[in-house]
Design a protein around this motif. Structure first.
Motif, PDB file in Angstrom:
ATOM      1  N   GLN A 155       1.016   4.057  -2.937  1.00 22.14           N
ATOM      2  CA  GLN A 155       0.670   5.444  -2.585  1.00 22.14           C
ATOM      3  C   GLN A 155       1.728   6.415  -3.132  1.00 22.14           C
ATOM      4  O   GLN A 155       1.408   7.452  -3.701  1.00 22.14           O
ATOM      5  N   ASN A 162      -7.286  -8.056  -2.912  1.00 22.11           N
ATOM      6  CA  ASN A 162      -7.754  -6.760  -2.434  1.00 22.11           C
ATOM      7  C   ASN A 162      -8.097  -5.836  -3.624  1.00 22.11           C
ATOM      8  O   ASN A 162      -7.209  -5.367  -4.328  1.00 22.11           O
ATOM      9  N   PRO A 163      -9.394  -5.546  -3.852  1.00 23.67           N
ATOM     10  CA  PRO A 163      -9.769  -4.789  -5.056  1.00 23.67           C
ATOM     11  C   PRO A 163      -9.264  -3.354  -5.034  1.00 23.67           C
ATOM     12  O   PRO A 163      -8.916  -2.790  -6.058  1.00 23.67           O
ATOM     13  N   GLN A 164      -9.185  -2.789  -3.818  1.00 27.50           N
ATOM     14  CA  GLN A 164      -8.760  -1.391  -3.719  1.00 27.50           C
ATOM     15  C   GLN A 164      -7.312  -1.239  -4.215  1.00 27.50           C
ATOM     16  O   GLN A 164      -7.002  -0.376  -5.034  1.00 27.50           O
ATOM     17  N   LEU A 165      -6.436  -2.134  -3.722  1.00 24.98           N
ATOM     18  CA  LEU A 165      -5.030  -2.072  -4.140  1.00 24.98           C
ATOM     19  C   LEU A 165      -4.898  -2.341  -5.639  1.00 24.98           C
ATOM     20  O   LEU A 165      -4.096  -1.719  -6.334  1.00 24.98           O
ATOM     21  N   ARG A 166      -5.735  -3.272  -6.121  1.00 24.32           N
ATOM     22  CA  ARG A 166      -5.604  -3.638  -7.533  1.00 24.32           C
ATOM     23  C   ARG A 166      -5.990  -2.446  -8.431  1.00 24.32           C
ATOM     24  O   ARG A 166      -5.309  -2.129  -9.400  1.00 24.32           O
ATOM     25  N   SER A 167      -7.070  -1.751  -8.038  1.00 21.25           N
ATOM     26  CA  SER A 167      -7.495  -0.627  -8.893  1.00 21.25           C
ATOM     27  C   SER A 167      -6.475   0.517  -8.804  1.00 21.25           C
ATOM     28  O   SER A 167      -6.206   1.199  -9.787  1.00 21.25           O
ATOM     29  N   GLN A 168      -5.877   0.671  -7.602  1.00 21.00           N
ATOM     30  CA  GLN A 168      -4.848   1.712  -7.454  1.00 21.00           C
ATOM     31  C   GLN A 168      -3.661   1.407  -8.381  1.00 21.00           C
ATOM     32  O   GLN A 168      -3.138   2.286  -9.069  1.00 21.00           O
ATOM     33  N   ALA A 199       0.846  -1.206   0.000  1.00 25.75           N
ATOM     34  CA  ALA A 199       0.000   0.000   0.000  1.00 25.75           C
ATOM     35  C   ALA A 199       0.874   1.246   0.000  1.00 25.75           C
ATOM     36  O   ALA A 199       0.594   2.223  -0.711  1.00 25.75           O
ATOM     37  N   GLU A 228       1.452   6.685  -6.879  1.00 27.17           N
ATOM     38  CA  GLU A 228       0.324   7.525  -7.275  1.00 27.17           C
ATOM     39  C   GLU A 228       0.658   8.999  -7.056  1.00 27.17           C
ATOM     40  O   GLU A 228       0.377   9.848  -7.902  1.00 27.17           O
ATOM     41  N   GLN A 283      -4.515   2.109 -11.959  1.00 29.36           N
ATOM     42  CA  GLN A 283      -4.504   3.556 -12.229  1.00 29.36           C
ATOM     43  C   GLN A 283      -3.083   4.053 -12.482  1.00 29.36           C
ATOM     44  O   GLN A 283      -2.833   4.811 -13.421  1.00 29.36           O
TER      45      GLN A 283
END
Length: 939
Positions: free
Chosen positions: A113, A158-164, A109, A116, A167
């Protein structure tokens, strides 16, 4: 970083050094990217924390080399982050298998971060864009890491990490193309520029090649960001308007050929520019769907041409692969259903008219067949050939065939074949009376056809590329020296009208004594060249009372009785002769033109006489038009019922041309589009007033406009009017009019918004169009005008380093600019060095000189201490340049901008964005990349 966790004391020293900027960002990033033991979690976390301090606010205010160093360091840091993310994801996967997920997830994560945060800044992406161009190999490594990371993360729960992660991947992939994203205009439906360019081309340049038209249309599409379906729709709309408003006769046939034969070819070429064939056929289909909604427009065209025009167009587009069969059938059915509701005009006169579109489409294969027939050996079957040509002369066949040939680019070879035929028939040896009359007819028909082609489509179509030593054919010689054309004044005493006197005497005797022209062994080309001198003798004899009017009648009957071309040559000379005479001396010459213009009513004329007379009288009418107007004389030509010169003499008499210009522009602006009649009036005014007068007065009109939507429409229309002679107008606009407005403070107020913004837009559009097309050839339409160079551009804008130009002397009155044009050796970053000099662009070219000077002027305005509407204008000009540029088109007009302008421009708030800097610098050059890196790093 020696132990399992980093030394906190040294770490805090390092953070302090970074905050107080004792160490540069690039050295920190480079050092971080060398650490590759990703198993030591605490160390990696400490490094990620350090990155967090500054990764979204990188800057560098040092030399250009240091800024490029920052770009490279950022690139290697990005690579390090990707490797670090991949390692964390790998550990997370192993942890999941072992049953302790928490540890790896936290680090993954953190990595994502930082990724990003780094990539979300446009400035960072711009620096990476430069770094990618500096080090292509490192970029390839990044792409590999990205692929590898994608594979590892694919089975992450973990979908959140994958979409991050996805992106971040998208952001990285967007870096190389970050400049090519342009939004299309969706709030507009009409595009007057496309409309006018198509109308201009259809009205004035049917014989032109398709490629320049395609490039010009693509240029307009790009500059105005027009979506493809609306772009294609606008082309069709212009075609239908042309079909409806074109004057009857030849013009109408030209438009039909343009719409049904040439435009489908243009679209085939446009298809090559679009991405993906399937999309383009979809867009064409969509354009037709829109077109079918314009029922009144289509109905009017159908009514005029007595057929379903849309049906013909759709079939043609289907043949060319622009529409799928299903789309064609669907659209045809829709239009057919629509037509059921049209009040049909089934009058008796309409019933038997054959529709032009069908005739034109049938004429095209006929052209090919005729070209084949004409290739055969003429001496073998002259009668057969005569039959073919006679058939061509009847009704409107000739004009149909010529229009079809012109629209498909075959007119030049058509003309060549007729010139060869004409050449073949000049001599006859040992021939029978029958053979002599066939030869006379072949000579006459080919001569008349060539005159007709030259008058309808311009004499350039007929001239051959002269090869050294080759003999120029008779017709070409005659056309260049003896044939009157618009804007060409002939000298009646020129040696070309004074051939060998013995030939003249024998011709005079022949005309005067025999009851009719002899044909056997007649050398027609010699007769045509001698007729002018013979006419002079006969005129003198008439003036002095040696010949009575009856004899003159007999002579003129002889001249026009067998071959019409003799009459054409005689009138050509008489037209030149009448111009030189005083008012009271013209009577007999004009009387003679009258005599030659009417047909001969006699039994023993050669065959196809009536058809030949129709063409002859149209040729004579064109030849005499100017002289008859100047001498206020009227001559009745045998009428064909159609106005043969629809666009002639359009200017209202006794009105100053400036009034006419402002008046017609106001009308066009109010209407919102240019019609073909207005195009011809603008063209005549451009000829009369000259380029500077024309351009200057139209720009004055633009600067008077105060409403925003009006100024934008004015720009779209002015650009298309300037297409009449874009190269010359651009030189005047950028070389004279803009510098005049920008250097004279009393005129600055006229550059306020909205007219100032509009003028900036117009200037950029003209500059881009001229620059992209001047590598190619000028179109035949533009070759016709005689060049009136206002001043020699070389002396006006000297770019040799010894003498600064007039313009630059005006600007560099303050001392510190004295090195603006210093010697080339110490010019490495002097204020006028630009990419064009590194690309060694030819500076003897007037357009290049004018552009270079304009950008020097812009540079000095940005660097000067006074601001005003002129600085604002420069900003709009640069914004429009950025907006119209298409990424990857290196060598655009911005290469003439001095490198030093970049740092000045960034100070203007509206221009201080990383994308603008990338757009205006030439990143293919190392120096360009340094300048860009320096400007972006300082933002």
């Amino acid at each position: 970083m020696i132990g399992p966790s980093p030394n906190p004391l040294i770490l805090s020293y390092l953070k302090y050094a970074i905050s107080s900027q004792m160490v540069s960002y690039s050295s920190v990033l480079t050092a971080i990217s060398k650490f590759d033991d990703f198993s030591r979690e605490l160390c990696v976390q400490a490094l990620l924390d350090i990155m967090d301090m500054f990764c979204d606010r990188l800057s560098c205010h040092g030399k250009a080399e240091e800024c490029i160093g920052l770009c490279r360091a950022l690139l290697s840091a990005l690579h390090w982050l990707l490797r670090c993310t991949a390692a964390s994801a790998e550990r997370l996967r192993e942890g999941l298998e072992a049953g302790s997920p928490a540890t790896g997830e936290k680090q993954l994560a953190m990595c994502l971060q930082r990724l990003e945060k780094t990539l979300s800044s446009t400035k960072n992406r711009a620096l990476l864009h430069i770094a990618k161009l500096e080090e292509a190999s490192s970029w390839t490594a990044i792409e590999h890491s990205l692929l590898k990371l994608g594979e590892i993360l694919a089975n992450l729960s973990n979908p959140q990490l994958r979409s991050q992660a996805e992106q971040c991947g998208t952001l990285i992939r967007s870096i190389p193309t970050m400049l090519s994203v342009h939004s299309e205009q969706l709030h507009k439906t009409g595009f007057p520029t496309v409309h006018a360019v198509v109308l201009l081309e259809g009205t004035m340049n049917l014989t032109g090649e398709t490629q320049p038209l395609v490039e010009q249309l693509m240029m307009v599409k790009r500059m105005q960001h027009i979506p493809t379906p609306l772009f294609v729709l606008e082309i069709w709309k212009a075609c239908f308007v042309g079909l409806i408003e074109s004057p009857e006769g030849t013009e109408e046939l030209k438009w039909t050929a343009f719409t049904f034969l040439k435009i489908p070819q243009v679209l085939v070429k446009l298809k090559k520019y679009s991405h993906g064939d399937k999309d383009f056929t979809e867009d064409v289909n969509c354009a037709f769907e829109f077109l079918l909604k314009l029922t009144p427009l289509l109905d009017k065209a159908d009514q005029r041409y007595n057929c379903d025009c849309t049906d013909f167009l759709l079939q043609e587009c289907g043949k060319q692969g622009l529409l799928s069969e299903a789309s064609v059938n669907n659209l045809v059915a829709k239009r057919a259903a629509d037509r059921k509701h049209v009040p049909q005009l089934k009058s008796s006169e309409n019933a038997n008219i054959q529709p032009n579109p069908g005739l034109i489409l049938r004429a095209e294969p006929t052209v090919t067949n005729i070209l084949k027939t004409m290739d055969a050996d003429h001496s073998k079957s002259p009668e057969g050939l005569l039959g073919v040509l006679g058939h061509m002369l009847s009704g409107k066949s000739l004009d149909l065939l010529l229009a079809a040939a012109a629209a498909t680019g075959k007119l030049k070879s058509f003309a060549r074949k007729f010139i060869n035929l004409n050449e073949f028939t000049t001599h006859g040896s040992g021939e029978s009376t029958k053979a002599a009359s066939v030869r006379a007819l072949l000579f006459d028909i080919s001569f008349l056809m060539l005159c007709h082609v030259a008058q309808t489509y311009g004499s350039e179509v007929i001239l051959s590329e002269s090869s050294a030593g080759a003999e120029v054919p008779f017709f070409e010689t005659w056309m260049q020296t003896c044939m009157p054309e618009e804007g060409k004044i002939l000298n009646p005493d020129h040696p070309c009208f004074r051939p060998d006197s013995t030939k003249v005497e024998s011709l005079v005797a022949l005309l005067n004594n025999s009851s009719e022209m002899k044909l056997v062994q007649m050398k027609w080309h010699e007769a045509c060249l001698s007729i002018s001198a013979a006419i002079l003798e006969i005129l003198n004899a008439w003036e002095n009372g040696v010949l009575a009017f009856e004899s003159i009648q007999k002579i003129t009957d002889n001249i026009k009785g067998k071959v019409c071309s003799l009459a054409v040559c005689a009138v050509a000379w008489l037209v030149a002769h009448v111009r030189m005479l005083g008012l009271d001396e013209r009577e007999k010459s004009l009387q003679m033109i009258r005599q030659l213009a009417g047909p001969l009513y006699s039994e023993n004329t050669l065959q196809f006489y009536n058809e030949r007379v129709v063409i002859m009288s149209s040729i004579l009418e064109h030849m005499c038009a100017d002289v008859l107007q100047q001498t206020a004389t009227q001559i009745k030509f045998p009428s064909t019922g159609v106005d043969t010169m629809p666009y002639w003499n359009l200017l209202p008499p006794k009105r100053p041309i400036k009034e006419v210009l402002t008046d017609i522009f106001a009308k066009v602006l109010e209407k919102g589009w240019v019609d073909s009649r207005s195009i011809h009036i603008f063209d005549t005014l451009l000829h009369m007033g000259g380029v500077y007068w024309f351009c200057n007065n139209l720009i004055k009109e633009l600067l008077k406009e105060t409403r925003k939507e009006h100024t934008l429409r004015a720009v779209e229309l002015l650009y298309s009017i300037f297409c009449l002679d874009m190269q010359q107008v651009t030189l005047v606009l950028l070389g004279h009019i803009l510098p005049g407005l920008l250097t004279d403070s009393s005129k600055w107020h006229s550059l306020m918004d909205p007219p100032g913004t509009a003028l900036a837009k117009l200037a950029v559009w003209c500059a881009l169009s001229s620059y992209s097309s001047h590598k190619g050839q000028a179109s035949s339409r533009q070759k016709k005008r005689h060049r009136e160079d206002i001043e020699d551009y070389i002396s006006l804008f000297p770019l040799d380093d010894m003498q600064p130009s007039k313009l630059m002397r005006l600007l560099s009155s303050n001392e510190e600019d004295a090195n603006i044009l210093s010697s080339p050796t110490d010019r490495s970053m002097s204020s006028s060095l630009s990419a064009s000099q590194l690309h060694t662009v030819n500076m003897r070219d007037p357009l290049n000189r004018v552009l270079a000077n304009l950008f020097l002027l812009i540079s000095s305005i940005l660097g000067s201490r006074t601001a005003g509407p002129h600085t604002q204008f420069v900003q709009w000009f640069m914004e429009e340049c950025v907006d119209c540029l298409e990424q990857g088109s290196r060598g655009s007009i911005l290469q003439f901008m001095p490198f030093t302008t970049v740092s000045e421009l960034v100070k203007v708030s509206a221009m201080s964005s990383p994308k603008v800097v990338l757009a205006i610098t030439d990143l293919s050059l190392p120096l360009g990349r340094q300048v860009a890196a320096k400007a972006i790093a300082a933002l």
